[in-house]
Design an enzyme around this catalytic site. Sequence first.
Site, PDB file in Angstrom:
ATOM      1  N   CYS A 223       0.812  -1.358   0.175  1.00  0.00           N
ATOM      2  CA  CYS A 223      -0.069  -0.034  -0.012  1.00  0.00           C
ATOM      3  C   CYS A 223       0.973   1.281   0.024  1.00  0.00           C
ATOM      4  O   CYS A 223       1.947   1.589   0.866  1.00  0.00           O
ATOM      5  CB  CYS A 223      -0.794  -0.106   1.124  1.00  0.00           C
ATOM      6  SG  CYS A 223      -1.995   1.381   1.443  1.00  0.00           S
TER       7      CYS A 223
ATOM      8  N   CYS B 279       0.141   3.433   3.641  1.00  0.00           N
ATOM      9  CA  CYS B 279       0.381   2.789   5.211  1.00  0.00           C
ATOM     10  C   CYS B 279       1.654   2.038   5.175  1.00  0.00           C
ATOM     11  O   CYS B 279       2.177   1.462   5.953  1.00  0.00           O
ATOM     12  CB  CYS B 279      -0.863   2.022   5.800  1.00  0.00           C
ATOM     13  SG  CYS B 279      -1.138   0.431   4.761  1.00  0.00           S
TER      14      CYS B 279
ATOM     15  N   ASP C  71      25.592  10.680  57.035  1.00  0.00           N
ATOM     16  CA  ASP C  71      26.666  10.300  56.677  1.00  0.00           C
ATOM     17  C   ASP C  71      26.995   9.019  56.878  1.00  0.00           C
ATOM     18  O   ASP C  71      26.057   8.333  57.709  1.00  0.00           O
ATOM     19  CB  ASP C  71      27.812  11.249  57.488  1.00  0.00           C
ATOM     20  CG  ASP C  71      27.608  12.762  56.917  1.00  0.00           C
ATOM     21  OD1 ASP C  71      27.336  13.002  55.849  1.00  0.00           O
ATOM     22  OD2 ASP C  71      28.283  13.500  57.878  1.00  0.00           O
TER      23      ASP C  71
END
Length: 575
Positions: free
Chosen positions: A155, A158, A390
């Site tokens: 096609c 598409c 820490d």
Amino acid sequence: MLSLREKDKPIIKKLMDAGCCGRCILRFCSIGTQSAYRLSTEALQKELSSFIISNKEDTPTPPPPPPLQSETNSHTPSDDDPPPKKIKLDPDNGSENGGQQERVPMVALEAATADKNGTEDGDNKSGILESNRVTLESTADGTEGTMGVGGGGVCVACLGVLQDFCSPEFAKKISETVKSEEYVFEDLVLSVSLPAQLSVREHSCWLHVKKEVREKAMVLDKEDVIHVNKAFKWAIQGTLSQELKKPVVTRSPFEVAVGFLHPDTDADCHFLAEACSDCFKPTKNKESVFTRMAVVKAVEQISDKKFLKEYPSPPTRPKEACVPQDTTCLHVSAFVAGRYNKFCRTLPQTPWVIDGERRMESSVEELIAAPLLNAFRSESFNFSSSGREDVDVRTLGNGRPFAMELLNPHRARFNRMEIRRIQEEINKSTDKIRVRDLQMVTRDAMSRMKEGEEEKTKCYSALIWSRKAITEEDIKFIANMKDLEIAQKTPLRVLHRRPLAVRQRVIHSMDTSYRDAHHFTLMLKTQAGTYIKEFVHGDFGRTKPNLGELMKAEVDILELDVESVDVDWPPAIPE
């Protein structure tokens, strides 16, 4: 039956001649009936061919050919009905195309021949539906106009997406991939990625039929054309849903993505770069400037005259169909939250890597994440918390709030008991941390952990060393200080990862507990974000005032513990 109108016939003929497939013809006729796109290629071809030859006004040579049985049951062809010698579909076709040879559907010619030779059978007496394809006679340029895969052509609109890839077989391949990933889901959304050049080709086809639309006074605009993406979903989502036994919906946390590429026609978009240069701007994350959105914008911007000057209408027929990409699955993230205690002074919150070398064998986030990743079958995670301690600082009390985003979980739903078992698994796996209040949360709820973070308070306890000997009386004044405002320049120890700035912080309250002539415990309640170590020793004068200045002595911090983080999230869960 297809919801086609008599006015659609000129458009259908033009699109057939151009080389559009059956589903693209439906798109351009604005057919919004989903079941029409689920028809097989052969059934759709039969429907369109029946529709084309059903118009008696287009058959000037009497008597008309026998109609399809699917069209009417009121007339049965007999031996007395002479077959037509030629079926003329478009009386103006020759003049419009400059004398080109008139195109006649082969099935109609075969029907006439079959009727004349008496080769009807019981199921298909007219012979019109005997062929599984519609083939048009050679055009002036020697190419052959075909509709659908059955005609052997790809096609032009598409690029084959709405042909073989709309078959039940392709839908089953997608479902097999999804099943192999072993996701747990209730429904799914199907997403489709298409080549950007489809927008160019669709516009070219629209310009090809635009004249017919205007001449027939049809209330149809380009915006009425069904998008390839939508047509593809309509065609396969029924089979996909049946195979997976789950509904395909428009919104779902679970996405199945299908993509197509067509390298042979990538150059279709290139003329737009010069015509609409402002639409194509390079970006860091895109390999090509010809993104779908950029091409769509350019096609909307360019004039029809300029478009037709640079690009053929209808488009040229491709030799090959699109190439399908690997089907991918993606589940939206799952989110869990809780609080953690850290009891070890050699455990960082996050992996500690310096110059590419790992310094610690584990971290808080990894100890929490391991059981969660296993349970959710997640690929990776993002960890965040209300502040951080820490490596040598413990977190005690009710713990520090944290949240974890689990990326692409294969299972995303757990009940409370299952989450409780995951929490127990985390706590049994190590003695360095402990998790509490573990629960599922939403993405929006996570933001509450960061809301007003600097306005929150945190409580600490610190073991302080003093070079000079002190008495209990020497530190009593500290407890009388309230809401002490300090200015902290970015500490030297974090300057490599934090911008240089002076931050105003508040020490809301302090208390002391005397130990011996050189040691005491300092309890503090501070504004979140306060650097406690720097407040104690001054960081070479970068924090003012500091505890050393207040005591007029050299002091340092030996141990630090976080006693509480005053954030009322996530909600507490009874043990």
